[in-house]
Scaffold this active site. Structure first.
Site, PDB file in Angstrom:
ATOM      1  N   ASN A   9       0.871  -1.182   0.000  1.00 42.97           N
ATOM      2  CA  ASN A   9       0.000   0.000   0.000  1.00 42.97           C
ATOM      3  C   ASN A   9       0.904   1.226   0.000  1.00 42.97           C
ATOM      4  OD1 ASN A   9      -1.812   2.046   0.466  1.00 42.97           O
ATOM      5  ND2 ASN A   9      -2.163   1.523   2.618  1.00 42.97           N
ATOM      6  N   TRP A  10       0.970   1.874  -1.136  1.00 49.16           N
ATOM      7  CA  TRP A  10       1.885   3.020  -1.259  1.00 49.16           C
ATOM      8  C   TRP A  10       1.314   4.314  -0.694  1.00 49.16           C
ATOM      9  CZ3 TRP A  10       4.253   2.495  -6.893  1.00 49.16           C
ATOM     10  CH2 TRP A  10       5.169   1.437  -6.884  1.00 49.16           C
ATOM     11  N   LYS A  11       0.072   4.280  -0.257  1.00 49.69           N
ATOM     12  CA  LYS A  11      -0.562   5.485   0.321  1.00 49.69           C
ATOM     13  C   LYS A  11      -0.348   6.667  -0.633  1.00 49.69           C
ATOM     14  CE  LYS A  11       0.451   3.567   4.828  1.00 49.69           C
ATOM     15  NZ  LYS A  11       0.196   3.715   6.233  1.00 49.69           N
ATOM     16  N   HIS A  96      -9.557   1.274   4.989  1.00 50.08           N
ATOM     17  CA  HIS A  96      -8.263   1.446   5.668  1.00 50.08           C
ATOM     18  C   HIS A  96      -8.451   2.402   6.843  1.00 50.08           C
ATOM     19  CE1 HIS A  96      -4.094   2.558   6.409  1.00 50.08           C
ATOM     20  NE2 HIS A  96      -3.744   1.471   5.749  1.00 50.08           N
ATOM     21  N   GLU A  98      -6.777   4.791   7.884  1.00 46.90           N
ATOM     22  CA  GLU A  98      -6.533   6.210   7.576  1.00 46.90           C
ATOM     23  C   GLU A  98      -7.753   6.825   6.893  1.00 46.90           C
ATOM     24  OE1 GLU A  98      -2.832   5.625   5.509  1.00 46.90           O
ATOM     25  OE2 GLU A  98      -1.874   5.063   7.398  1.00 46.90           O
ATOM     26  N   GLU A 165      -5.496  -5.013  10.758  1.00 50.04           N
ATOM     27  CA  GLU A 165      -4.491  -3.967  10.914  1.00 50.04           C
ATOM     28  C   GLU A 165      -4.719  -3.209  12.219  1.00 50.04           C
ATOM     29  OE1 GLU A 165      -2.478  -2.848   7.039  1.00 50.04           O
ATOM     30  OE2 GLU A 165      -4.154  -1.476   7.278  1.00 50.04           O
ATOM     31  N   GLY A 171       2.547   2.132  10.775  1.00 52.77           N
ATOM     32  CA  GLY A 171       3.489   3.238  10.594  1.00 52.77           C
ATOM     33  C   GLY A 171       4.242   3.612  11.859  1.00 52.77           C
ATOM     34  N   SER A 204       3.376  -2.282  10.383  1.00 54.13           N
ATOM     35  CA  SER A 204       4.834  -2.338  10.551  1.00 54.13           C
ATOM     36  C   SER A 204       5.432  -3.690  10.180  1.00 54.13           C
ATOM     37  CB  SER A 204       5.236  -1.931  11.979  1.00 54.13           C
ATOM     38  OG  SER A 204       4.881  -0.580  12.218  1.00 54.13           O
ATOM     39  N   GLY A 225       2.789  -1.153   4.294  1.00 57.50           N
ATOM     40  CA  GLY A 225       2.869   0.257   3.939  1.00 57.50           C
ATOM     41  C   GLY A 225       4.311   0.661   3.663  1.00 57.50           C
ATOM     42  N   GLY A 226       4.955   1.266   4.658  1.00 57.87           N
ATOM     43  CA  GLY A 226       6.286   1.855   4.486  1.00 57.87           C
ATOM     44  C   GLY A 226       7.310   0.931   3.828  1.00 57.87           C
TER      45      GLY A 226
HETATM   46  C1  PEP Z   1      -0.708   0.136   5.918  1.00 57.89           C
HETATM   47  O1  PEP Z   1      -0.541   1.137   5.234  1.00 57.89           O
HETATM   48  O2  PEP Z   1      -1.743  -0.513   5.809  1.00 57.89           O
HETATM   49  C2  PEP Z   1       0.357  -0.263   6.836  1.00 57.89           C
HETATM   50  C3  PEP Z   1       0.220  -1.389   7.476  1.00 57.89           C
HETATM   51  O3  PEP Z   1       1.451   0.563   6.947  1.00 57.89           O
HETATM   52  P1  PEP Z   1       2.884   0.201   7.632  1.00 57.89           P
HETATM   53  O4  PEP Z   1       3.313  -1.121   7.051  1.00 57.89           O
HETATM   54  O5  PEP Z   1       3.776   1.319   7.263  1.00 57.89           O
HETATM   55  O6  PEP Z   1       2.639   0.083   9.107  1.00 57.89           O
END
Ligand code: PEP
Length: 241
Positions: A9-11, A96, A98, A165, A171, A204, A225-226
């Site tokens: 997930n590149w957000k 999500h 966010e 999640e 994050g 994470s 994500g990251g």
């Molecule tokens: C996400 O964006 O769904 C996520 C889990 O981010 P991260 O891996 O950065 O915690």
């Protein structure tokens, strides 16, 4: 059969040029990736079309980060399912945290988006998870059960992925213990009518914890994500041991 699904997930990261550069670094690593693993990239909407062309013939599937429930209409800033399927998008992230936290998504709007995506042949990835406060107050289980009960009304469980999640792990570098993620994912599975729904863990996920996460029997993949933004780290994740 439960499928392994690893999604990046590149957000709101990467321009078109940056996404092309990512692919050049990332795609060669997939030669080592076992065939049965489904690999997805979920870039910003602006990169979907160019990535669809670049990924043609590769094994990487494309996912969007949201979808509206109508096919078209006066909904400024939204994107519909036919707009996504026309350019080769197969998956879409829905609900999500966010989106729920910053853009007012509710279980009701999440449910509408899930049904619209499925109606047009997209596979939605429904995100559920608790805040730190909800966890500390012992509300994790009841919160997740209500997200599922309300989110999944009239949703087809034959064409669905779920991502657990925990919000406090997204994050933050503060990963949920793999055994605890496994426990909550088992709880999620116990609420479903279809035992073959793939359920991912997200929060994470990194190269140094993916092996332990994927060794858990209930966990069918990861929403990342990251660590999906760098070719080497995402490659290590999709090529977990
Ligand atoms: C996400 O964006 O769904 C996520 C889990 O981010 P991260 O891996 O950065 O915690």
């Amino acid at each position: 059969m439960r499928k392994i699904v690893i999604a990046g997930n590149w957000k709101m990261f990467k321009t078109q040029a940056e996404s092309q550069e990512f692919l050049q670094g990332f795609l060669p690593y997939l030669e080592e990736t076992p065939q049965e693993r489904e690999i997805l990239l979920c870039p910003p909407f602006t990169n979907l079309n160019i990535l669809s062309k670049s990924l043609h013939g590769s094994r990487v599937q494309l996912g969007a980060q949201n979808v509206h429930w109508e096919e078209n209409g006066a909904y400024t800033g939204e994107i519909s399912s036919p707009m996504l399927t026309e350019i080769g998008v197969r998956y879409v992230i829905v609900g999500h945290s966010e989106r729920r936290q910053y853009f007012g998504e509710t279980n009701l709007s999440v449910n509408l988006r899930l049904k619209a995506a499925q109606k047009h042949g997209l596979t939605p990835i429904l995100c559920v998870g608790e805040t730190k406060q909800q966890r500390d107050e012992g509300e994790t289980e009841s919160l997740i059960i209500s997200q599922l009960n309300q989110g999944l009304v009239n949703v087809d469980q034959d064409n669905l992925v779920i991502a657990y999640e925990p919000i406090w792990a997204i994050g933050t570098g503060d990963t949920c213990e793999a055994t605890e993620a496994n426990r909550v994912i088992g709880l999620i599975r116990s609420q479903l009518s279809n035992p073959n729904v793939s359920i991912q863990y997200g929060g994470s996920v990194k190269p140094n914890n993916i092996d332990e996460i994927m060794a858990q029997p209930e966990i069918d993949g990861a929403l990342v994500g990251g660590a999906s933004l760098e070719p080497e780290s995402f490659a290590r994740i999709v090529n977990y041991n």
